[in-house]
Design a protein around this motif. Sequence first.
Motif, PDB file in Angstrom:
ATOM      1  N   LEU A  42      -2.456   4.135  14.655  1.00 21.97           N
ATOM      2  CA  LEU A  42      -1.302   4.818  15.249  1.00 21.97           C
ATOM      3  C   LEU A  42      -0.514   5.602  14.204  1.00 21.97           C
ATOM      4  O   LEU A  42       0.036   6.668  14.498  1.00 21.97           O
ATOM      5  N   GLN A  43      -0.427   5.064  12.988  1.00 23.84           N
ATOM      6  CA  GLN A  43       0.451   5.659  11.977  1.00 23.84           C
ATOM      7  C   GLN A  43      -0.054   7.017  11.478  1.00 23.84           C
ATOM      8  O   GLN A  43       0.700   7.995  11.486  1.00 23.84           O
ATOM      9  N   PRO A  44      -1.328   7.144  11.039  1.00 21.33           N
ATOM     10  CA  PRO A  44      -1.787   8.456  10.564  1.00 21.33           C
ATOM     11  C   PRO A  44      -2.144   9.432  11.676  1.00 21.33           C
ATOM     12  O   PRO A  44      -2.449  10.592  11.385  1.00 21.33           O
ATOM     13  N   SER A  45      -2.133   8.990  12.945  1.00 24.09           N
ATOM     14  CA  SER A  45      -2.441   9.912  14.046  1.00 24.09           C
ATOM     15  C   SER A  45      -1.160  10.310  14.766  1.00 24.09           C
ATOM     16  O   SER A  45      -1.031  10.150  15.979  1.00 24.09           O
ATOM     17  N   ILE A  71       0.829  -1.205   0.000  1.00 25.06           N
ATOM     18  CA  ILE A  71       0.000   0.000   0.000  1.00 25.06           C
ATOM     19  C   ILE A  71       0.864   1.256   0.000  1.00 25.06           C
ATOM     20  O   ILE A  71       1.989   1.265   0.487  1.00 25.06           O
ATOM     21  N   GLU A  72       0.320   2.313  -0.553  1.00 24.87           N
ATOM     22  CA  GLU A  72       0.945   3.627  -0.549  1.00 24.87           C
ATOM     23  C   GLU A  72      -0.069   4.622   0.001  1.00 24.87           C
ATOM     24  O   GLU A  72      -0.698   5.375  -0.745  1.00 24.87           O
ATOM     25  N   PRO A  73      -0.245   4.627   1.326  1.00 26.91           N
ATOM     26  CA  PRO A  73      -1.259   5.508   1.915  1.00 26.91           C
ATOM     27  C   PRO A  73      -0.988   6.963   1.568  1.00 26.91           C
ATOM     28  O   PRO A  73       0.158   7.418   1.637  1.00 26.91           O
ATOM     29  N   PRO A  74      -2.000   7.706   1.169  1.00 22.58           N
ATOM     30  CA  PRO A  74      -1.779   9.125   0.889  1.00 22.58           C
ATOM     31  C   PRO A  74      -1.431   9.861   2.172  1.00 22.58           C
ATOM     32  O   PRO A  74      -1.805   9.437   3.268  1.00 22.58           O
ATOM     33  N   PRO A  75      -0.665  10.956   2.079  1.00 22.35           N
ATOM     34  CA  PRO A  75      -0.413  11.758   3.279  1.00 22.35           C
ATOM     35  C   PRO A  75      -1.738  12.120   3.953  1.00 22.35           C
ATOM     36  O   PRO A  75      -2.677  12.568   3.284  1.00 22.35           O
ATOM     37  N   PRO A 111       3.228  12.649   8.166  1.00 21.12           N
ATOM     38  CA  PRO A 111       2.306  12.397   7.045  1.00 21.12           C
ATOM     39  C   PRO A 111       3.006  12.154   5.716  1.00 21.12           C
ATOM     40  O   PRO A 111       2.590  11.297   4.926  1.00 21.12           O
ATOM     41  N   GLU A 112       4.110  12.878   5.477  1.00 20.05           N
ATOM     42  CA  GLU A 112       4.799  12.728   4.196  1.00 20.05           C
ATOM     43  C   GLU A 112       5.505  11.385   4.055  1.00 20.05           C
ATOM     44  O   GLU A 112       5.873  10.976   2.941  1.00 20.05           O
ATOM     45  N   ALA A 113       5.700  10.674   5.173  1.00 18.56           N
ATOM     46  CA  ALA A 113       6.367   9.373   5.128  1.00 18.56           C
ATOM     47  C   ALA A 113       5.397   8.220   4.893  1.00 18.56           C
ATOM     48  O   ALA A 113       5.820   7.097   4.599  1.00 18.56           O
ATOM     49  N   LEU A 114       4.106   8.475   5.003  1.00 18.07           N
ATOM     50  CA  LEU A 114       3.129   7.383   4.923  1.00 18.07           C
ATOM     51  C   LEU A 114       3.120   6.636   3.587  1.00 18.07           C
ATOM     52  O   LEU A 114       2.950   5.412   3.569  1.00 18.07           O
ATOM     53  N   PRO A 115       3.290   7.307   2.435  1.00 13.94           N
ATOM     54  CA  PRO A 115       3.258   6.543   1.176  1.00 13.94           C
ATOM     55  C   PRO A 115       4.316   5.448   1.087  1.00 13.94           C
ATOM     56  O   PRO A 115       4.133   4.470   0.343  1.00 13.94           O
ATOM     57  N   GLU A 116       5.418   5.584   1.821  1.00  8.29           N
ATOM     58  CA  GLU A 116       6.482   4.579   1.789  1.00  8.29           C
ATOM     59  C   GLU A 116       6.462   3.677   3.019  1.00  8.29           C
ATOM     60  O   GLU A 116       7.381   2.870   3.197  1.00  8.29           O
ATOM     61  N   ALA A 161      -7.153   5.686   5.350  1.00 13.60           N
ATOM     62  CA  ALA A 161      -7.166   5.428   3.907  1.00 13.60           C
ATOM     63  C   ALA A 161      -5.797   4.866   3.510  1.00 13.60           C
ATOM     64  O   ALA A 161      -4.797   5.558   3.633  1.00 13.60           O
ATOM     65  N   PRO A 162      -5.763   3.594   3.071  1.00 14.94           N
ATOM     66  CA  PRO A 162      -6.869   2.645   2.953  1.00 14.94           C
ATOM     67  C   PRO A 162      -7.211   2.017   4.299  1.00 14.94           C
ATOM     68  O   PRO A 162      -6.494   2.182   5.274  1.00 14.94           O
ATOM     69  N   GLN A 163      -8.323   1.296   4.321  1.00 16.12           N
ATOM     70  CA  GLN A 163      -8.723   0.579   5.521  1.00 16.12           C
ATOM     71  C   GLN A 163      -7.741  -0.555   5.820  1.00 16.12           C
ATOM     72  O   GLN A 163      -7.111  -1.102   4.922  1.00 16.12           O
ATOM     73  N   ALA A 164      -7.598  -0.869   7.101  1.00 19.67           N
ATOM     74  CA  ALA A 164      -6.743  -1.988   7.509  1.00 19.67           C
ATOM     75  C   ALA A 164      -7.575  -3.261   7.632  1.00 19.67           C
ATOM     76  O   ALA A 164      -8.785  -3.213   7.884  1.00 19.67           O
ATOM     77  N   ASP A 165      -6.922  -4.397   7.463  1.00 20.98           N
ATOM     78  CA  ASP A 165      -7.598  -5.693   7.607  1.00 20.98           C
ATOM     79  C   ASP A 165      -7.414  -6.194   9.032  1.00 20.98           C
ATOM     80  O   ASP A 165      -6.307  -6.557   9.445  1.00 20.98           O
ATOM     81  N   ILE A 166      -8.499  -6.221   9.801  1.00 22.53           N
ATOM     82  CA  ILE A 166      -8.449  -6.731  11.174  1.00 22.53           C
ATOM     83  C   ILE A 166      -8.987  -8.158  11.278  1.00 22.53           C
ATOM     84  O   ILE A 166      -9.140  -8.674  12.383  1.00 22.53           O
TER      85      ILE A 166
END
Length: 305
Positions: free
Chosen positions: A247-250, A25-29, A255-260, A42-47
């Motif tokens: 935890l990651q997007p909050s 996945i490459e989550p948008p910032p 934010p700029e590191a999320l796509p990678e 975004a995107p949703q996680a699989d729980i």
Amino acid sequence: MPADEATTRTNQLQFQNPVTRYPSIEPPPQHQDEPGLASEMAPQADIGEFSYTGTGRLTGRKALVTGGDSGIGAAVAIAFAREGADVAITYLSEEEQDAREVVRILVETGRNAVALPGDLTDVAFCREVVDHAAEQLGGLDILVNNAGKQVAVDSLENLTDSQIEQTYQTNILAMFRTSRAALTHLPPGSTIINTTSVEAYQPSPLLVDYASTKAAINNFTKGLSHQLADKGIRVNAVAPGPIWTPLQPSSGQPPEALPEFGHSTPIGRAGQPTELAPAYVFLASPESSYVIGATIHVNGGMPTP
């Protein structure tokens, strides 16, 4: 929980290529205020709602999972229920929306589900929540210390006393308190499972406070495992790598590191929360009866000692 490109209906027991089980996945910032909601990722996680299939390995067991409203905690709660356990989860009041979704899944699985909102930085809550879980479940024989706080800060000069204290209160001091409270209820054969992290071994310069708590959890796990072994209570840990959770997007990552996020692992992608669940199930089940003081690494191949 809606399925999208980050979820799968292929269950964990089916033969499959781990590289391609999930997309890289490459989550948008993006940014959420703490503590973050799974429903807004975004995107949703699989729980594991569609992908975890149980085999009865925890039939009749009673489990408390802290931080069970989303991410790894939610995946563990769902897996435990699919394996036959009744489950209580803790969560912050701000996470009510996610907690209700997890409870829905647990109930639809046919298990008793108990929702216990509260803040684990509150000393009294740490004690009371364990007692309430045992009372409402009719006992307690699994404790999963999973709730965590992770906020990226670029320098020690910008790391406030307040954040350091909250991170330690949530990540490690709460484990002391909930584990101590649980000893009143845990019979021989019970298990305590702590969530540590690859950060204990490969600390990011942006997560100095978080990584140090995870190293403390490793030490706590080993020391407590020796203390409780002759009582028939096993203590172990799971060390996740980069897992796509709220935890990651909050503020857990810039934010700029999320796509990678997760791309630097040997497997080439971030992990999904449900991929952690089998490790917790193994450590909770009687089949791991000779596993004490161990740490299971679920990190996509990242080297650890």
